[in-house]
Write a protein that holds these residues in place. Structure first.
Motif: not given
Length: 295
Positions: A17-22, A53-67
């Motif tokens: 959902e996050l990837r599709t949104k952006v 976990t660091p990879q997931m952090d980067v991926l979520l930033d790439f997706y512009q995920a909300s807090t």
């Protein structure tokens, strides 16, 4: 929770959902954390993928995920990693005597909090006596060794223990009267099986109702046999995974998750439930048929 199957599915759904949104491709997402696009696809499908976990952090930033979304995703990732150490998947020791889809089926059966099933021809495995199960195994696989037959029965018995041992698990069973009339293994075996059915039906977390043969037309005749799994909230994130429908055939099985399909199956259960006997009348019918077999 049975292994990490359920939190993995929840995490995969959120990431898609996050990837599709952006409007990012799986290729772009993979490049952002140096994994293949296939790995992103498997992760979104709820399949095991090694990701830190660091990879997931980067991926979520790439997706512009909300807090909020980021917190949920990281919590789900923690649940996935924690579940890997759980003593789950005990059924995998029987992998050589079961169908290839059984591992996924058991991960759902063990994780669900409610199981609803409609059966037209045979009793579901959770309600079968050892003798009934043995008869069906030998009907399907007459060449199977005695050792493997007994291992399959042992597996069924271990699955059934949850009915009595897990107060958070409930089972709603709708059976065509034909299930009671098919003389699996002969009359004496069926008499014992139906007495077992009555006993299990007395448990507070089990509902067993029979659909009489003279009930007329109903959706169950069109839909055929199936099982619906519903799940409790995930431990930490409290997210609830959508239900899953399981349909088994002679040559394979289907696991259905589309909301429209789930809704249709839920309506089918409601329709069948409206014409099924109540618990008291079901018990009287089962007792009557058992007495016929024992006579």
């Amino acid at each position: 929770m049975a292994g990490s199957t359920i939190p993995r599915r929840a995490l995969g759904r959120l990431l898609r959902e996050l990837r599709t949104k952006v409007e990012k491709s799986q290729l772009a997402a993979g490049l952002s954390i140096e994994v293949s696009p296939q790995s992103i696809g498997r992760m979104e499908d709820g399949q095991p993928v090694k990701i830190s976990t660091p990879q997931m952090d980067v991926l979520l930033d790439f997706y512009q995920a909300s807090t909020e979304d980021k917190a949920v995703a990281l919590e789900l990732l923690r649940e996935v990693k924690a579940a890997k150490g759980d003593p789950a998947g005990w059924w995998r020791t029987y992998a050589d005597v079961v169908a290839s889809h059984f591992d996924h089926y058991m991960s759902l059966e063990e994780a669900c909090s409610q199981l609803a099933t409609f059966q037209l021809t045979l009793l579901p495995g959770l309600l079968q006596t050892a003798a009934y199960r043995r008869s069906m195994i030998l009907t399907e696989r007459p060449e199977m060794s005695a050792v493997d037959v007994e291992r399959k029965i042992e597996l069924a018995v271990r699955r059934q223990a949850r009915i009595r041992e897990d107060p958070d698990f409930s089972m709603d069973v709708l059976l065509s009267e034909a299930v009671l009339r098919h003389q699996v293994g002969g009359r004496q075996l069926m008499a014992e099986q139906l007495l077992h059915l009555i006993e299990v039906g007395r448990l507070p977390n089990v509902s067993i109702r029979v659909l009489p043969l003279d009930a007329g037309s109903h959706l169950g005749l069109v839909v055929q046999s199936f099982t619906l799994f519903e799940f409790p909230p995930l431990r930490a994130s409290r997210l609830i995974e959508p239900p899953v429908v399981f349909v088994e055939g002679y040559d394979g099985a289907l696991f259905l998750e589309e909301p429209r399909v789930i809704e249709r199956r839920q309506k089918a259960l409601e329709d069948v439930g409206r014409v099924a006997l109540d618990h008291d009348d079901t018990r009287r019918l089962v007792v009557g048929i058992a007495e016929e077999y024992a006579a």
